[in-house]
Write a protein that holds these residues in place. Structure first.
Motif, PDB file in Angstrom:
ATOM      1  N   SER A  96       0.821  -1.216   0.000  1.00 31.26           N
ATOM      2  CA  SER A  96       0.000   0.000   0.000  1.00 31.26           C
ATOM      3  C   SER A  96       0.856   1.269   0.000  1.00 31.26           C
ATOM      4  O   SER A  96       0.309   2.367  -0.059  1.00 31.26           O
ATOM      5  N   CYS A  97       2.177   1.113   0.081  1.00 38.08           N
ATOM      6  CA  CYS A  97       3.039   2.295   0.206  1.00 38.08           C
ATOM      7  C   CYS A  97       3.580   2.796  -1.131  1.00 38.08           C
ATOM      8  O   CYS A  97       3.328   3.930  -1.499  1.00 38.08           O
ATOM      9  N   PRO A  98       4.335   1.998  -1.899  1.00 33.82           N
ATOM     10  CA  PRO A  98       4.911   2.533  -3.130  1.00 33.82           C
ATOM     11  C   PRO A  98       3.987   2.358  -4.322  1.00 33.82           C
ATOM     12  O   PRO A  98       4.201   1.535  -5.184  1.00 33.82           O
ATOM     13  N   SER A  99       2.913   3.143  -4.365  1.00 34.06           N
ATOM     14  CA  SER A  99       1.983   3.057  -5.480  1.00 34.06           C
ATOM     15  C   SER A  99       1.741   4.453  -6.037  1.00 34.06           C
ATOM     16  O   SER A  99       2.042   5.452  -5.397  1.00 34.06           O
ATOM     17  N   GLN A 100       1.204   4.512  -7.231  1.00 35.68           N
ATOM     18  CA  GLN A 100       0.959   5.812  -7.853  1.00 35.68           C
ATOM     19  C   GLN A 100      -0.052   6.622  -7.044  1.00 35.68           C
ATOM     20  O   GLN A 100       0.002   7.841  -7.022  1.00 35.68           O
ATOM     21  N   ALA A 101      -0.980   5.944  -6.410  1.00 34.91           N
ATOM     22  CA  ALA A 101      -1.935   6.610  -5.528  1.00 34.91           C
ATOM     23  C   ALA A 101      -1.698   6.058  -4.123  1.00 34.91           C
ATOM     24  O   ALA A 101      -2.386   5.145  -3.685  1.00 34.91           O
ATOM     25  N   LEU A 102      -0.705   6.582  -3.444  1.00 36.04           N
ATOM     26  CA  LEU A 102      -0.300   6.057  -2.143  1.00 36.04           C
ATOM     27  C   LEU A 102      -1.467   6.066  -1.168  1.00 36.04           C
ATOM     28  O   LEU A 102      -2.127   7.083  -0.979  1.00 36.04           O
ATOM     29  N   GLN A 103      -1.732   4.905  -0.572  1.00 39.45           N
ATOM     30  CA  GLN A 103      -2.827   4.762   0.382  1.00 39.45           C
ATOM     31  C   GLN A 103      -2.261   4.988   1.785  1.00 39.45           C
ATOM     32  O   GLN A 103      -1.656   4.092   2.370  1.00 39.45           O
ATOM     33  N   LEU A 104      -2.470   6.189   2.330  1.00 35.95           N
ATOM     34  CA  LEU A 104      -1.820   6.557   3.573  1.00 35.95           C
ATOM     35  C   LEU A 104      -2.241   5.657   4.732  1.00 35.95           C
ATOM     36  O   LEU A 104      -1.400   5.159   5.491  1.00 35.95           O
ATOM     37  N   THR A 105      -3.544   5.432   4.867  1.00 33.37           N
ATOM     38  CA  THR A 105      -4.027   4.583   5.962  1.00 33.37           C
ATOM     39  C   THR A 105      -3.459   3.174   5.830  1.00 33.37           C
ATOM     40  O   THR A 105      -2.955   2.595   6.797  1.00 33.37           O
ATOM     41  N   GLY A 106      -3.554   2.617   4.627  1.00 32.81           N
ATOM     42  CA  GLY A 106      -3.038   1.273   4.402  1.00 32.81           C
ATOM     43  C   GLY A 106      -1.542   1.181   4.591  1.00 32.81           C
ATOM     44  O   GLY A 106      -1.027   0.194   5.116  1.00 32.81           O
ATOM     45  N   CYS A 107      -0.822   2.237   4.178  1.00 30.62           N
ATOM     46  CA  CYS A 107       0.630   2.237   4.296  1.00 30.62           C
ATOM     47  C   CYS A 107       1.060   2.245   5.764  1.00 30.62           C
ATOM     48  O   CYS A 107       1.913   1.453   6.179  1.00 30.62           O
ATOM     49  N   ALA A 160      -6.269   4.292  13.654  1.00 32.48           N
ATOM     50  CA  ALA A 160      -5.922   3.065  14.374  1.00 32.48           C
ATOM     51  C   ALA A 160      -7.163   2.204  14.601  1.00 32.48           C
ATOM     52  O   ALA A 160      -8.236   2.728  14.920  1.00 32.48           O
ATOM     53  N   PRO A 161      -7.040   0.888  14.465  1.00 35.75           N
ATOM     54  CA  PRO A 161      -8.150  -0.005  14.816  1.00 35.75           C
ATOM     55  C   PRO A 161      -8.477   0.111  16.296  1.00 35.75           C
ATOM     56  O   PRO A 161      -7.696   0.651  17.083  1.00 35.75           O
ATOM     57  N   ALA A 162      -9.628  -0.398  16.667  1.00 29.06           N
ATOM     58  CA  ALA A 162     -10.047  -0.299  18.066  1.00 29.06           C
ATOM     59  C   ALA A 162      -9.097  -1.058  18.987  1.00 29.06           C
ATOM     60  O   ALA A 162      -8.856  -0.651  20.124  1.00 29.06           O
ATOM     61  N   LEU A 163      -8.538  -2.169  18.490  1.00 26.56           N
ATOM     62  CA  LEU A 163      -7.629  -2.980  19.287  1.00 26.56           C
ATOM     63  C   LEU A 163      -6.312  -3.154  18.550  1.00 26.56           C
ATOM     64  O   LEU A 163      -6.283  -3.263  17.320  1.00 26.56           O
TER      65      LEU A 163
END
Length: 207
Positions: A96-107, A160-163
């Motif tokens: 999810s990090c080095p992509s043309q549309a970087l997904q910040l949450t996923g990264c 952040a997830p709940a847990l």
């Protein structure tokens, strides 16, 4: 002056890394990163500092493991790869990090999950040897600190997830040989993970 026998472990380790990482990382490295984010600069700079610290710790561990390479016959790349599969030593993705549309949450989530995974793998190596114990402990603590930094930022951003995640099953090393081989594999996997993480964080830190 070191002879061929002393130099061969390092050359073999270089070949090992080339074999493992060329297929896995080439596509990701060649893909342009997306626009820089609005993450706090202080957070990004702290992360970069922590990555460099862990890379230094990991290099120290690798150096000590490589020095034992010939003694324990851990030098053959193909055998190490097969042993890694049989022991079930996983990789941590950063897709999810080095992509043309970087997904910040996923990264950020993958960064944290990867660090959490390597923290567990390093814990599984405890008892590898009295000589490597202090280096392993330092590396484990620094990885845990970096994971905490990422998690705290995720909480501040409401990502952040709940847990917090729980550690899954780790490889079971049945012998000193397996533990040392596992150490070489885990250290190499961690260094590759950190190389990509550093590239992403450095890009995000650009003004």
């Amino acid at each position: 002056m070191a002879g061929p026998a002393a130099q061969s472990p390092m050359k073999l380790m270089a070949l090992q890394l080339l074999l493992w990482h060329s297929a896995l990382w080439t596509v990701q490295e060649a893909t342009p990163l997306g626009p820089a984010s609005s993450l706090p600069q202080s957070f990004l700079l702290k992360c970069l500092e922590q990555v460099r610290k862990i890379q230094g710790d990991g290099a120290a561990l690798q150096e000590k493991l490589v020095s034992e390479c010939a003694t324990y016959k851990l030098c053959h790349p193909e055998e190490l790869v097969l042993l890694g599969h049989s022991l079930g030593i996983p990789w941590a993705p950063l897709s999810s990090c080095p992509s043309q549309a970087l997904q910040l949450t996923g990264c950020l989530s993958q960064l944290h999950s990867g660090l959490f995974l390597y923290q567990g793998l390093l814990q599984a190596l405890e008892g590898i040897s009295p000589e490597l114990g202090p280096t392993l402990d330092t590396l484990q603590l620094d990885v845990a600190d970096f994971a905490t930094t990422i998690w705290q930022q995720m909480e501040e951003l409401g990502m952040a997830p709940a847990l917090q995640p729980t550690q899954g099953a780790m490889p079971a090393f049945a012998s000193a040989f397996q533990r040392r081989a596992g150490g070489i594999l885990v250290a190499s996997h961690l260094q590759s993970f950190l190389e990509l993480a550093y590239r992403v964080l450095r890009h995000l830190a650009q003004p």
